[in-house]
Scaffold this motif. Sequence first.
Motif, PDB file in Angstrom:
ATOM      1  N   LEU A  57       0.826  -1.201   0.000  1.00 19.21           N
ATOM      2  CA  LEU A  57       0.000   0.000   0.000  1.00 19.21           C
ATOM      3  C   LEU A  57       0.865   1.257   0.000  1.00 19.21           C
ATOM      4  N   THR A  58       0.488   2.210  -0.848  1.00 16.57           N
ATOM      5  CA  THR A  58       1.131   3.521  -0.871  1.00 16.57           C
ATOM      6  C   THR A  58       0.055   4.589  -0.994  1.00 16.57           C
ATOM      7  N   LEU A  59       0.359   5.787  -0.544  1.00 18.44           N
ATOM      8  CA  LEU A  59      -0.597   6.885  -0.662  1.00 18.44           C
ATOM      9  C   LEU A  59      -0.909   7.181  -2.124  1.00 18.44           C
ATOM     10  N   GLU A  60       0.109   7.104  -2.974  1.00 15.50           N
ATOM     11  CA  GLU A  60      -0.095   7.391  -4.390  1.00 15.50           C
ATOM     12  C   GLU A  60      -0.927   6.305  -5.060  1.00 15.50           C
ATOM     13  N   GLY A  61      -0.699   5.045  -4.689  1.00 12.33           N
ATOM     14  CA  GLY A  61      -1.474   3.950  -5.255  1.00 12.33           C
ATOM     15  C   GLY A  61      -2.928   4.006  -4.832  1.00 12.33           C
ATOM     16  N   ALA A 119      -9.930  -6.121   3.152  1.00 16.04           N
ATOM     17  CA  ALA A 119      -8.539  -6.476   3.464  1.00 16.04           C
ATOM     18  C   ALA A 119      -8.446  -7.729   4.312  1.00 16.04           C
ATOM     19  N   TRP A 120      -9.578  -8.166   4.885  1.00 16.09           N
ATOM     20  CA  TRP A 120      -9.590  -9.365   5.727  1.00 16.09           C
ATOM     21  C   TRP A 120     -10.240 -10.547   5.016  1.00 16.09           C
ATOM     22  N   ARG A 121     -10.326 -10.476   3.691  1.00 12.20           N
ATOM     23  CA  ARG A 121     -10.921 -11.565   2.917  1.00 12.20           C
ATOM     24  C   ARG A 121      -9.931 -12.113   1.914  1.00 12.20           C
ATOM     25  N   ARG A 122     -10.094 -13.403   1.581  1.00 11.53           N
ATOM     26  CA  ARG A 122      -9.205 -14.068   0.622  1.00 11.53           C
ATOM     27  C   ARG A 122      -9.898 -14.385  -0.696  1.00 11.53           C
ATOM     28  N   GLU A 123     -11.166 -14.785  -0.644  1.00 10.82           N
ATOM     29  CA  GLU A 123     -11.884 -15.119  -1.881  1.00 10.82           C
ATOM     30  C   GLU A 123     -12.935 -14.044  -2.160  1.00 10.82           C
ATOM     31  N   PHE A 124     -13.213 -13.863  -3.464  1.00 11.78           N
ATOM     32  CA  PHE A 124     -14.119 -12.792  -3.855  1.00 11.78           C
ATOM     33  C   PHE A 124     -15.119 -13.277  -4.902  1.00 11.78           C
ATOM     34  N   PHE A 125     -16.187 -12.528  -5.026  1.00  8.49           N
ATOM     35  CA  PHE A 125     -17.382 -12.878  -5.796  1.00  8.49           C
ATOM     36  C   PHE A 125     -18.202 -13.892  -4.985  1.00  8.49           C
ATOM     37  N   GLN A 188      -5.676  -1.470  -3.930  1.00  4.86           N
ATOM     38  CA  GLN A 188      -5.168  -0.678  -2.814  1.00  4.86           C
ATOM     39  C   GLN A 188      -6.264   0.217  -2.241  1.00  4.86           C
ATOM     40  N   PHE A 189      -7.028   0.871  -3.110  1.00  2.00           N
ATOM     41  CA  PHE A 189      -8.124   1.711  -2.628  1.00  2.00           C
ATOM     42  C   PHE A 189      -9.164   0.865  -1.899  1.00  2.00           C
ATOM     43  N   GLU A 190      -9.521  -0.266  -2.461  1.00  2.00           N
ATOM     44  CA  GLU A 190     -10.559  -1.105  -1.863  1.00  2.00           C
ATOM     45  C   GLU A 190     -10.149  -1.620  -0.483  1.00  2.00           C
ATOM     46  N   LYS A 191      -8.864  -1.798  -0.255  1.00  2.00           N
ATOM     47  CA  LYS A 191      -8.420  -2.242   1.063  1.00  2.00           C
ATOM     48  C   LYS A 191      -8.644  -1.181   2.127  1.00  2.00           C
ATOM     49  N   THR A 192      -8.759   0.066   1.730  1.00  2.00           N
ATOM     50  CA  THR A 192      -8.987   1.140   2.707  1.00  2.00           C
ATOM     51  C   THR A 192     -10.451   1.256   3.111  1.00  2.00           C
ATOM     52  N   LEU A 193     -11.356   0.498   2.475  1.00  2.00           N
ATOM     53  CA  LEU A 193     -12.789   0.593   2.763  1.00  2.00           C
ATOM     54  C   LEU A 193     -13.100  -0.176   4.053  1.00  2.00           C
ATOM     55  N   ILE A 194     -12.705   0.415   5.154  1.00  2.00           N
ATOM     56  CA  ILE A 194     -12.829  -0.209   6.466  1.00  2.00           C
ATOM     57  C   ILE A 194     -13.994   0.411   7.226  1.00  2.00           C
ATOM     58  N   SER A 195     -14.870  -0.442   7.713  1.00  2.00           N
ATOM     59  CA  SER A 195     -16.028   0.004   8.484  1.00  2.00           C
ATOM     60  C   SER A 195     -15.977  -0.625   9.872  1.00  2.00           C
ATOM     61  N   ALA A 196     -15.834   0.199  10.900  1.00  2.00           N
ATOM     62  CA  ALA A 196     -15.730  -0.329  12.266  1.00  2.00           C
ATOM     63  C   ALA A 196     -16.140   0.726  13.287  1.00  2.00           C
ATOM     64  N   LYS A 351     -13.175  10.363   2.325  1.00  2.00           N
ATOM     65  CA  LYS A 351     -11.974   9.655   1.858  1.00  2.00           C
ATOM     66  C   LYS A 351     -12.321   8.673   0.749  1.00  2.00           C
ATOM     67  N   PHE A 352     -13.567   8.206   0.740  1.00  2.00           N
ATOM     68  CA  PHE A 352     -13.978   7.205  -0.228  1.00  2.00           C
ATOM     69  C   PHE A 352     -14.852   7.782  -1.344  1.00  2.00           C
ATOM     70  N   SER A 353     -15.205   9.032  -1.264  1.00  2.00           N
ATOM     71  CA  SER A 353     -16.223   9.598  -2.135  1.00  2.00           C
ATOM     72  C   SER A 353     -15.697   9.890  -3.540  1.00  2.00           C
ATOM     73  N   ASN A 354     -16.617  10.154  -4.436  1.00  2.00           N
ATOM     74  CA  ASN A 354     -16.313  10.399  -5.854  1.00  2.00           C
ATOM     75  C   ASN A 354     -15.464  11.660  -6.004  1.00  2.00           C
ATOM     76  N   PRO A 355     -14.238  11.548  -6.506  1.00  2.06           N
ATOM     77  CA  PRO A 355     -13.390  12.737  -6.657  1.00  2.06           C
ATOM     78  C   PRO A 355     -13.801  13.626  -7.815  1.00  2.06           C
ATOM     79  N   PHE A 356     -14.731  13.168  -8.637  1.00  2.00           N
ATOM     80  CA  PHE A 356     -15.155  13.942  -9.800  1.00  2.00           C
ATOM     81  C   PHE A 356     -16.369  14.824  -9.476  1.00  2.00           C
TER      82      PHE A 356
END
Length: 357
Positions: A57-61, A119-125, A188-196, A351-356
């Motif tokens: 993970l990087t800020l730029e990524g 970020a705490w999951r291994r399989e998707f769909f 990388q962005f999707e890993k930041t989608l943390i809800s707690a 932080k997660f919202s539409n930048p456009f």
Amino acid sequence: MKWSWILIIFFASVGCQRDVEFPEGKTVKDEIPDPTPHELRIPQGFGDYYRNPDNPLTLEGISLGKKLFHDPILSDGNRQSCASCHNQSKGFSDPRRVSPGAAPGAIGKRNAMALINLAWRREFFWDGRSFSLEHQALDPVSNPIEMNLPWPQAIQKLKAHEEYPLLFERAFGVQDFDSTHVVKAIAQFEKTLISADSKYDKYLRGEATLTDQERLGLDLFNSERADCFHCHNGVTFTDNSFRNNGLQSTVRDSGLGGVNGNPRDVAKFKVVTLRNIGFTAPYMHDGRFQTLEQVINFYSDSVNQQSPNIDPVMLKSNRENGSLNLTDEEKEALIAFLNTLNDSSFVEDEKFSNPFE
């Protein structure tokens, strides 16, 4: 004469310096700072997340991934983005039963899953066909019933864009980027989608008190009476398994079995998180239930025990012909508790919202 030779040597050395080749096409003149490493803030009780050593993970990524996630440039005709089917206000899910695709008339086959604590999951769909967030992000772009854009065309569009080439170089140090870099950024962005930070989280931290009804719902949730905790356990409210919960008497969707070819896994689907469940209707892999009331009524009274490969939890002795026979009071208490898992700060976080927009 002496100074003339010095000047000749100086300009020659500068000229040579411009031509020195560095990895991935960079030169001394074009050298840019390395990406800035970033660590996720791990919520209480979550434990460490899954790390991809090939995609730190990087800020730029993360910033690039957010932009790509919300940009329709990755679709046929610039008609939709990842966010078109993963709406932040809906817990990054789709309020429609199934999602339309970018191509005219294209329509999905399953409900778009909520993107929460990935970020705490291994399989998707729903059928587990992807083994990482990076691998998952490859599919929707070229999928004809989703974004419908062949990857070579997608990369061509990005390279012709006035901003993206520089953003990729800042994030990954490459000028000749490809699909692997695109999906790495999105992951990388999707890993930041943390809800707690739901009411329940605040309750666990001693910052909030549950009502009597919510407390009854919590007790029921963790009891054999309502029997929710076997599949939706831990702080992420999912055991990340694949199960058949008795939705269908005949197989209309093979689920995990259609991916791995194992007949014992036919009609099994991913156990989803219950976090933000109040935002993420409709429910189930086919979006058949529009309300939490319908979901609770199903588990209470309508589980089809004849469903192929039904999970053993659905056959326990506390179920009479598939029914728990919960009372109206118990059903209302369960729904009250489930709504304590809603995290308003997550669905409103800029932080997660539409930048456009």
